[in-house]
Design a protein around this motif. Structure first.
Motif, mmCIF file in Angstrom:
data_model
loop_
_atom_site.group_PDB
_atom_site.id
_atom_site.type_symbol
_atom_site.label_atom_id
_atom_site.label_comp_id
_atom_site.label_asym_id
_atom_site.label_seq_id
_atom_site.Cartn_x
_atom_site.Cartn_y
_atom_site.Cartn_z
ATOM 1 N N LEU A 93 38.149 33.973 40.503
ATOM 2 C CA LEU A 93 38.355 35.197 41.278
ATOM 3 C C LEU A 93 38.020 35.009 42.751
ATOM 4 C CD1 LEU A 93 37.047 37.918 38.803
ATOM 5 C CD2 LEU A 93 39.363 37.030 39.102
ATOM 6 N N ASN A 94 37.482 33.874 43.091
ATOM 7 C CA ASN A 94 37.189 33.573 44.494
ATOM 8 C C ASN A 94 38.407 32.989 45.208
ATOM 9 O OD1 ASN A 94 34.565 34.379 44.008
ATOM 10 N ND2 ASN A 94 33.844 32.310 43.623
ATOM 11 N N ARG A 95 39.515 32.782 44.455
ATOM 12 C CA ARG A 95 40.690 32.124 45.026
ATOM 13 C C ARG A 95 41.999 32.886 44.839
ATOM 14 N NH1 ARG A 95 38.304 27.960 41.884
ATOM 15 N NH2 ARG A 95 40.076 28.024 40.484
ATOM 16 N N TYR A 96 42.011 33.903 44.010
ATOM 17 C CA TYR A 96 43.244 34.629 43.698
ATOM 18 C C TYR A 96 43.041 36.126 43.862
ATOM 19 C CZ TYR A 96 44.762 30.303 41.451
ATOM 20 O OH TYR A 96 45.101 29.000 41.199
ATOM 21 N N GLN A 97 44.110 36.835 44.190
ATOM 22 C CA GLN A 97 44.037 38.284 44.213
ATOM 23 C C GLN A 97 43.729 38.769 42.804
ATOM 24 O OE1 GLN A 97 47.756 39.703 45.831
ATOM 25 N NE2 GLN A 97 47.073 39.357 47.928
ATOM 26 N N HIS A 98 42.916 39.804 42.713
ATOM 27 C CA HIS A 98 42.466 40.288 41.412
ATOM 28 C C HIS A 98 41.969 41.718 41.533
ATOM 29 C CE1 HIS A 98 38.937 38.757 43.505
ATOM 30 N NE2 HIS A 98 38.248 39.711 42.856
ATOM 31 N N THR A 99 41.683 42.304 40.387
ATOM 32 C CA THR A 99 41.066 43.621 40.350
ATOM 33 C C THR A 99 40.017 43.636 39.252
ATOM 34 O OG1 THR A 99 41.510 45.986 40.433
ATOM 35 C CG2 THR A 99 42.695 44.729 38.742
ATOM 36 N N SER A 100 39.378 44.761 39.107
ATOM 37 C CA SER A 100 38.331 44.940 38.108
ATOM 38 C C SER A 100 38.082 46.438 37.995
ATOM 39 C CB SER A 100 37.063 44.204 38.564
ATOM 40 O OG SER A 100 36.010 44.398 37.647
ATOM 41 N N ASN A 101 37.080 46.806 37.216
ATOM 42 C CA ASN A 101 36.713 48.221 37.151
ATOM 43 C C ASN A 101 36.126 48.700 38.473
ATOM 44 O OD1 ASN A 101 37.535 48.708 34.513
ATOM 45 N ND2 ASN A 101 35.630 47.916 33.698
ATOM 46 N N ALA A 102 35.407 47.820 39.159
ATOM 47 C CA ALA A 102 34.783 48.206 40.424
ATOM 48 C C ALA A 102 34.359 46.962 41.200
ATOM 49 C CB ALA A 102 33.567 49.085 40.174
ATOM 50 N N LEU A 103 34.646 46.962 42.488
ATOM 51 C CA LEU A 103 34.249 45.833 43.338
ATOM 52 C C LEU A 103 32.734 45.678 43.367
ATOM 53 C CD1 LEU A 103 34.896 43.528 45.260
ATOM 54 C CD2 LEU A 103 35.021 45.226 47.114
ATOM 55 N N PHE A 104 32.002 46.780 43.411
ATOM 56 C CA PHE A 104 30.538 46.670 43.494
ATOM 57 C C PHE A 104 29.974 45.909 42.292
ATOM 58 C CE2 PHE A 104 30.829 50.614 41.028
ATOM 59 C CZ PHE A 104 29.837 50.431 40.065
ATOM 60 N N TYR A 105 30.623 46.035 41.130
ATOM 61 C CA TYR A 105 30.155 45.292 39.955
ATOM 62 C C TYR A 105 30.329 43.794 40.170
ATOM 63 C CZ TYR A 105 30.127 42.990 35.492
ATOM 64 O OH TYR A 105 29.875 42.096 34.481
ATOM 65 N N GLN B 161 50.231 34.797 40.928
ATOM 66 C CA GLN B 161 50.710 33.610 40.236
ATOM 67 C C GLN B 161 50.580 33.843 38.722
ATOM 68 O OE1 GLN B 161 49.498 29.876 42.101
ATOM 69 N NE2 GLN B 161 48.923 31.048 43.920
ATOM 70 N N ASN B 162 49.809 33.041 38.027
ATOM 71 C CA ASN B 162 49.656 33.227 36.576
ATOM 72 C C ASN B 162 48.361 33.937 36.199
ATOM 73 O OD1 ASN B 162 52.106 32.103 35.751
ATOM 74 N ND2 ASN B 162 51.279 30.037 35.820
ATOM 75 N N LEU B 163 47.625 34.417 37.166
ATOM 76 C CA LEU B 163 46.404 35.164 36.885
ATOM 77 C C LEU B 163 46.718 36.652 36.904
ATOM 78 C CD1 LEU B 163 43.312 35.168 36.442
ATOM 79 C CD2 LEU B 163 43.098 35.448 38.919
ATOM 80 N N ILE B 164 46.462 37.315 35.788
ATOM 81 C CA ILE B 164 46.728 38.741 35.662
ATOM 82 C C ILE B 164 45.416 39.420 35.303
ATOM 83 C CG2 ILE B 164 48.067 40.504 34.458
ATOM 84 C CD1 ILE B 164 50.093 38.195 33.790
ATOM 85 N N THR B 165 44.987 40.342 36.161
ATOM 86 C CA THR B 165 43.728 41.047 35.932
ATOM 87 C C THR B 165 43.989 42.544 35.907
ATOM 88 O OG1 THR B 165 43.263 41.052 38.314
ATOM 89 C CG2 THR B 165 42.305 39.247 37.009
ATOM 90 N N ALA B 166 43.085 43.268 35.250
ATOM 91 C CA ALA B 166 43.223 44.722 35.182
ATOM 92 C C ALA B 166 41.866 45.359 34.992
ATOM 93 C CB ALA B 166 44.139 45.115 34.025
#
Length: 99
Positions: free
Chosen positions: A9-21, A43-48
């Motif tokens: 996650l330090n190299r690709y665009q991503h998401t999560s429930n909350a950035l602060f977490y 690319q091939n990284l899919i986050t939600a």
């Protein structure tokens, strides 16, 4: 192991429930790649986030090219709205693909 531990996650665009977490995790340095959306594909990284599971599944199926764009569109609209018209479109599209 989790992507933030391995540095993914330090190299690709991503998401999560909350950035602060994510920022509370010592090995996470990917704030500049964080996108405030329910699902993100880079690319091939899919986050939600937890709220993005439906869109996450759609991105996975798109990335794997499992169905046509028409079928995926009908699938997504049906499961996100529950409207019968999209179920009809989904069934018709699947039937077309199977011929």
């Amino acid at each position: 192991m989790w992507g933030y531990i391995e540095g993914i996650l330090n190299r690709y665009q991503h998401t999560s429930n909350a950035l602060f977490y994510l920022q509370s995790i010592d090995t996470y340095n990917g704030s500049s790649y964080y996108i405030d959306k329910v699902a993100v594909i880079d690319q091939n990284l899919i986050t939600a986030s937890s709220a993005g599971s439906l869109l996450w599944a759609k991105y996975i199926m798109e990335n794997l090219k499992l169905y046509s764009a028409q079928t995926l569109d009908a699938w997504y609209h049906y499961f996100s709205t529950g409207q019968v018209e999209y179920f009809e479109k989904l069934m018709a599209s699947i039937n077309e693909e199977n011929q």
